[in-house]
Design an enzyme around this catalytic site. Structure first.
Site, short mmCIF file in Angstrom:
data_model
loop_
_atom_site.label_atom_id
_atom_site.label_comp_id
_atom_site.label_asym_id
_atom_site.label_seq_id
_atom_site.Cartn_x
_atom_site.Cartn_y
_atom_site.Cartn_z
N GLU A 103 54.81 94.19 39.83
CA GLU A 103 53.96 93.74 38.74
C GLU A 103 54.40 94.33 37.41
OE1 GLU A 103 51.91 91.46 39.02
OE2 GLU A 103 51.28 91.36 41.10
N GLU A 117 42.68 76.59 45.09
CA GLU A 117 43.65 77.64 45.39
C GLU A 117 44.36 77.40 46.72
OE1 GLU A 117 45.45 81.58 44.79
OE2 GLU A 117 44.62 80.01 43.53
N SER A 172 59.56 85.22 36.45
CA SER A 172 58.39 84.78 37.21
C SER A 172 57.11 84.80 36.39
CB SER A 172 58.21 85.68 38.45
OG SER A 172 57.21 85.19 39.28
#
Length: 876
Positions: free
Chosen positions: A281, A630, A866
């Site tokens: 992250e 989702e 990304s």
């Protein structure tokens, strides 16, 4: 003499007073360090003992101790009035423990207080310190010292790489790679006005959300878009701030960009309120954000590269393991980082394989190959492991990166001979009848998080491979096949499968960007490393055969989705299982396959890319809100024949247990009749005897009926329903008895049950279950729509993208910004108090780029990571 005697008492009193003053002054000198402004301890030293506390009573705090990583603050809390300087907020902010919308896994207790002194002569009362002799009155007011956090510092590596063994960046002139962007025709004035109007609308939505962040959460990770305030979910460095930098530049908001850069200058990456750094992250959001902003702004802001390099120096420490595989949740505190560690025993594939683009770009800009060496070793291991998995060509969603276990899997038949490869055994296509879907209708709450859960939400990773801080390094506590792991220094093996009975494969969550980065890294390296091309081609060959499938839908549309496949380990019993699903996270595949098709000249993949992208567009168009859920499940088509909508097959999938439920119901009816008969004095030929005979006869023909059972939430029992294929027979004693039993059991028709299920679960045609109905402001679908427009120039994608934007903007807008919503199948979804940084970094950026001039972030000039950060490709 008389006068001396006269003032003798006064003199004695004066002497006593002077001695008292001297004594009192000496006593106060012992506490001279207590003041209203207590300086913090030196960052590299242990927490000093407070002078007002006896040394024996001071409890040492371990290095790296901290409040929970996720911090919540409301706008009216005291900390929200403090400076937005991240350094201040990191030490002073307190989470909102009373938040009613606290997400799962997000902890928010108050910051732990220091231990109280045991000396009874010093009493704390109302925040004031009472000294001896103060007669109960408040003395000096002491501000409580902040809980100090350790600061990162570079420590000697335990497993250094010799300079001669360092893997260097590929040298030489970049290859002339195929062009990705289409040749666009000139637009008419009407088309231009329409495009500019839409572009302005999208930018207004961005400015609305950015203004909300600036006003209520500047310098923090995430805005709370309903109540205001912030959450610090990614180390509290300002994830949304850094993630949004290049979007500000692209949207020509240069003044806002300068304000944001000034805030970035205040970030201190050397300390954080979290014990761990999520490497993946931090790389895609922070490092990618800094490098993307540096590249897109023409290298005019040196501070951006300086901050990226500072962060890179910290992250590179995670690679200090025997096999140089990184610790994905890295404890950065110096006392802990200096110890020996090995990598994760169950690493998420996407987190391990998605560091290449960011670290390669940092290596190119700094001319320091150590960053490229770090990711090149991961690539080498992935390449070695790719042909040894239980589904060669693809990697499982989890891998053992610890290096403590050898790959003991027997070689796959496809790997036994190089000259004449044996074709890989194709996994079972899965049952095509209702039986293959029985596992889809379990209680989803019992399943836990689905396999497509985003790594970005991992708030509490299992620290299974790291010893506790400040403890001496011992043998790892990992166990493989019941045996203890070897010492850390012996963990030098490569990647292998984790200790689980089944390996799962897919292209969506937990795997996605590992595959996405193969063609992107190839472009970033100027085509000088064919390793990434061959790995991508092998992966796509396996994906086309085992993962990508065509769903059965009512529309006349040829679309594709990606499945998740479970493969038992060699030597273990079990069948290959398929989950025929559609997930928002997997919607990036259309754009990836399109780029790969043009870049590597793969015939047929451009058409496949369009079908994958259109599958997600269809999912958006299928719900009441116009937004894709989702995660939902569908019926797959037979690969050997045409895919035509079959209402009967679809309804059978929604009602798969009909026959079993009918058998159970009729058996129960027969048992009741048996009990009734035994309680009466029956004679041969009586009516009761005939009734029992009729029940037995009905049971014997029950196989021709199709039923399904569904547990009633009100009564907790099973309703069984008859099939419409059951034709009524001529009335007789037998059928009359059976009909009465059916009514007593409350049976309803197959049509009634399926219709009720479609209505109650709000299923759109083609969907058989919707485990996750929320929309999390995700960008993957519009990402592929944008890429397909740039690759083809087909205006079809712009029109579809605009409808997607209108739906998303309508249902997610709040007074402050935009929020996630809980149910896209409802006409009135409920807003949730979350806005992750990718809303500004990716989703709105892709909508904006879709309607920008194609020269803005040209795909032949930039690689988008990304998190949609544009990294400059090398010149040819």
């Amino acid at each position: 003499m008389f006068r001396a005697r006269r003032y003798r008492g006064l003199l004695a009193f004066a002497a006593i007073f002077v001695l008292a003053v001297i004594h009192f002054t000496s006593s106060r000198a012992d506490t001279s360090t207590v003041s209203l402004d207590i300086p913090p301890p030196h960052v590299d030293q242990p927490d000093p003992v407070s002078p007002i506390l006896p040394a024996a009573d001071k409890q040492k705090e371990p290095a790296g101790s901290s409040p929970p990583p996720s911090q919540e603050v409301l706008p009216d809390s005291p900390v929200s009035q403090q400076s937005t300087d991240s350094n201040v907020s990191d030490s002073d902010s307190k989470p909102d423990a009373s938040s009613p919308d606290q997400p799962a896994g997000e902890s928010s207790p108050d910051t732990p207080e220091r231990p109280q002194p045991s000396n009874e002569s010093h009493k704390l009362k109302g925040g004031h310190l009472l000294f001896p002799g103060a007669h109960g009155q408040d003395a000096l007011k002491v501000e409580p010292a902040p809980n100090p956090r350790p600061h990162w510092r570079k420590v000697p590596e335990n497993f250094p790489i010799a300079p001669e063994d360092m893997i260097k960046l590929p040298a030489g002139r970049s290859k002339t790679l195929p062009k990705l962007q289409a040749k666009f025709r000139d637009e008419t004035s009407t088309e231009r006005m329409k495009r500019i109007d839409r572009l302005s609308t999208i930018r207004s939505a961005f400015e609305h959300a950015w203004s909300g962040y600036k006003a209520s959460a500047m310098g923090h990770d995430e805005l709370k878009p309903l109540r205001g305030g912030f959450r610090d979910t990614f180390n509290g460095w300002g994830a949304t701030l850094v993630d949004t930098l290049d979007t500000l530049w692209i949207m020509d908001l240069k003044e806002e960009f300068s304000i944001a850069v000034d805030q970035v200058k205040k970030i201190d990456f050397t300390t954080t309120k979290s014990d761990q750094i999520p490497i993946f992250e931090v790389a895609i959001r922070y490092m990618g954000g800094l490098l993307g902003a540096y590249d897109i702004s023409g290298h005019k802001y040196d501070i951006l590269l300086e901050k990226a390099t500072e962060l890179g120096e910290i992250l590179i420490g995670a690679f200090d393991t025997p096999n140089r595989m990184p610790i994905l949740y890295y404890n950065w505190a110096p006392d802990y980082a200096a110890q020996q560690h090995h990598a994760d025993g169950k690493a998420v594939l996407a987190e391990l394989g998605s560091l290449s683009v960011e670290l390669t770009r940092l290596a190119q800009l700094t001319k320091d190959s150590k960053y490229y060496d770090a990711i090149a070793r991961i690539t080498n291991e992935l390449e070695q492991y790719q042909s040894k998995t239980s589904m060669p060509g693809l990697w499982p969603l989890h891998v053992d990166a610890s290096g403590c276990r050898k790959n003991n899997n027997p070689p796959h038949p496809a790997n036994r001979r190089v000259d004449v490869p044996t074709p890989v055994q194709k996994p079972d296509a899965g049952p095509t009848d209702a039986e293959s879907y029985k596992n889809l209708f379990e209680d989803h709450q019992k399943r836990g998080l689905p396999d497509n859960a985003e790594p970005a939400t991992y708030n509490n990773p299992v620290k299974e491979s790291n010893p506790q801080p400040n403890n001496p390094v011992k043998e790892s506590s990992h166990r493989a096949n019941g045996k203890a792991m070897p010492p850390v220094t012996e963990c030098t093996e490569g990647l292998t499968s984790p200790t689980s009975a089944i390996d799962k494969y897919g292209l969506g969550g937990q795997a996605d960007s590992t595959y996405e980065y193969l063609p992107k890294e190839y472009m970033l390296l100027g085509g000088l490393n064919d390793q990434y091309r061959t790995m991508y081609e092998s992966a796509m060959k396996a994906a086309r055969e085992h993962i990508i499938y065509q769903p059965m839908i009512k529309d006349v549309r040829n679309i594709r989705f990606t499945a998740t496949v479970g493969v038992p380990k060699p030597g273990l019993a079990g069948k290959v299982s398929h989950s025929y699903e559609a997930t928002h996270l997997a919607c990036f595949t259309g754009g990836m396959v399109g780029i790969g098709a043009k870049l590597f000249g793969i015939e047929g993949d451009m058409d496949l890319a369009a079908k994958l992208t259109d599958g997600c567009v269809w999912a958006y168009e299928s719900t009441k809100t116009g937004i894709m859920p989702e995660h939902f499940l569908v019926v797959p088509c037979d690969n050997d024949g045409p895919c035509v909508w079959n209402e009967t097959a679809y309804w059978r999938t929604l009602d798969p247990y009909a026959e079993k439920r009918e058998h159970a119901a009729l058996a129960a009816a027969g048992q009741k009749q048996e009990i009734a008969r035994d309680s009466q004095d029956l004679t041969p030929g009586s009516e009761a005897s005939a009734s029992a005979s009729a029940s037995a006869s009905a049971t014997s023909v029950a196989g021709s009926h199709k039923h399904h059972g569904k547990r009633s939430p009100e009564r907790g029992n099973w309703h069984v329903i008859a099939s419409p294929t059951s034709k009524p027979k001529a009335k007789s004693a037998d059928t009359d008895i059976t009909d009465r039993d059916t009514k007593k059991l409350g049976l309803v028709s197959h049509e009634e049950f399926v219709s009720a299920r479609i209505e109650n679960e709000r299923l759109f045609p083609g969907a058989v279950s919707i485990p996750r109905r929320e929309y999390l402001l995700r960008p993957e679908a519009i990402e592929s729509v944008f890429v397909m427009y740039r690759l083809t120039g087909n205006n079809y994608w712009r029109e579809k993208g605009w409808k997607m934007f209108e739906a998303v903007a309508k249902y997610t807008r709040t007074e402050l910004a935009h929020s996630t919503i809980n149910d896209v199948t409802s006409e009135g979804p409920r807003a949730q108090d979350h806005m992750q940084s990718f809303w500004l970094a990716e989703t709105l950026k892709y909508f904006y780029l879709l309607f920008s001039d194609p020269s803005v972030v040209n795909l032949d000039e930039y690689v988008l990571n990304s998190e949609a950060h544009p990294l400059k490709r090398p010149e040819y």
